[in-house]
Design a protein around this motif. Structure first.
Motif, mmCIF file in Angstrom:
data_model
loop_
_atom_site.group_PDB
_atom_site.id
_atom_site.type_symbol
_atom_site.label_atom_id
_atom_site.label_comp_id
_atom_site.label_asym_id
_atom_site.label_seq_id
_atom_site.Cartn_x
_atom_site.Cartn_y
_atom_site.Cartn_z
ATOM 1 N N ARG A 25 9.572 6.352 -3.947
ATOM 2 C CA ARG A 25 8.982 5.151 -4.553
ATOM 3 C C ARG A 25 7.465 5.232 -4.538
ATOM 4 O O ARG A 25 6.801 4.940 -5.536
ATOM 5 N N THR A 29 5.045 5.504 -7.853
ATOM 6 C CA THR A 29 4.020 4.488 -8.073
ATOM 7 C C THR A 29 2.647 5.125 -8.203
ATOM 8 O O THR A 29 1.856 4.777 -9.090
ATOM 9 N N TRP A 189 -3.618 -2.491 -7.225
ATOM 10 C CA TRP A 189 -2.166 -2.518 -7.425
ATOM 11 C C TRP A 189 -1.479 -1.455 -6.568
ATOM 12 O O TRP A 189 -0.461 -1.728 -5.912
ATOM 13 N N LEU A 190 -2.032 -0.253 -6.556
ATOM 14 C CA LEU A 190 -1.447 0.811 -5.739
ATOM 15 C C LEU A 190 -1.554 0.481 -4.256
ATOM 16 O O LEU A 190 -0.613 0.742 -3.487
ATOM 17 N N ASP A 192 -1.538 -2.486 -2.918
ATOM 18 C CA ASP A 192 -0.545 -3.515 -2.612
ATOM 19 C C ASP A 192 0.852 -2.920 -2.541
ATOM 20 O O ASP A 192 1.662 -3.347 -1.701
ATOM 21 N N ARG A 193 1.144 -1.956 -3.400
ATOM 22 C CA ARG A 193 2.487 -1.366 -3.425
ATOM 23 C C ARG A 193 2.735 -0.405 -2.272
ATOM 24 O O ARG A 193 3.860 -0.284 -1.788
ATOM 25 N N ARG A 196 2.327 -2.047 1.864
ATOM 26 C CA ARG A 196 3.266 -3.030 2.353
ATOM 27 C C ARG A 196 4.299 -2.376 3.264
ATOM 28 O O ARG A 196 4.590 -1.180 3.108
#
Length: 199
Positions: A25, A29, A189-190, A192-193, A196
């Motif tokens: 994942r 991403t 964005w990266l 945040d992905r 986490r």
């Protein structure tokens, strides 16, 4: 009577050699965001560079207001930062490749990747601020020239005439803002992905 245990128990299944689902994942991403950021920033950065290359000879050949040269300076600084962020976006795709494919190089660590993303966020913010300053100065020069021109009167001073040079500087700064903003958004964005907790 108890049955004797089987002397040849079934061996456990071999462990999977592929990347873990979380790594898959993260790699997907990074690859998606990296390529989007790379191509969009490259296109916007090249547009800004082209506009600056058109504007600089006009600045040297004709008397230009000082604000125009200041706008060109800040636009150039913003383009340099955008180029740095474009390289970072390409680096994201290389990290993704290292996570998926086994190579002789050590696998990228999450802490290093997160630190790289933070660098991209900060670089994008700096680039946006620089080009905002440049566009503000260039727009001020453009508006002041347009307002100060009297209707129906010939103007002999070239520094008081609205020329394509002034518009090119404004558009170059806007392209720089867009490129740096795109780099900042992709890095955010990266970040945040990836940062986490794994589910």
């Amino acid at each position: 009577m108890l049955s004797r245990p089987d002397s040849n128990p079934t061996p456990p299944p071999p462990p999977s050699r592929g990347p873990r689902p979380s790594l898959q994942r993260i790699a997907a991403t990074l690859q998606l965001g990296g390529w989007i950021g790379f191509w969009v920033q490259l296109a916007l950065g090249l547009a800004a560079i082209l506009l600056l290359l058109i504007a600089v000879p006009g600045l040297a050949g004709q008397g230009a207001a000082q604000g125009v040269s200041i706008g060109i300076f800040w636009a150039t600084c913003g383009v340099i930062v955008a180029a740095f962020n474009t390289v970072l976006s390409f680096r994201y795709t290389r990290i993704a490749k290292g996570l998926i494919h086994k190579t002789n190089e050590p696998q990228p660590r999450k802490t290093e990747t997160v630190q790289l993303l933070r660098m991209g966020i900060y670089a994008g913010m700096i680039g946006v601020v620089l080009t905002l300053i440049g566009s503000g100065v260039a727009v001020y020069v453009l508006v002041s020239k347009a307002v100060s021109q009297p209707a129906g009167v010939a103007i002999t001073d070239p520094t008081k005439i609205v020329r394509p040079l002034d518009v090119f500087v404004v558009v170059a700064n806007l392209a720089g803002i867009s490129a740096n903003f795109m780099g900042m958004v992709i890095s955010l964005w990266l970040y945040d992905r990836i940062d986490r907790p794994s589910s």
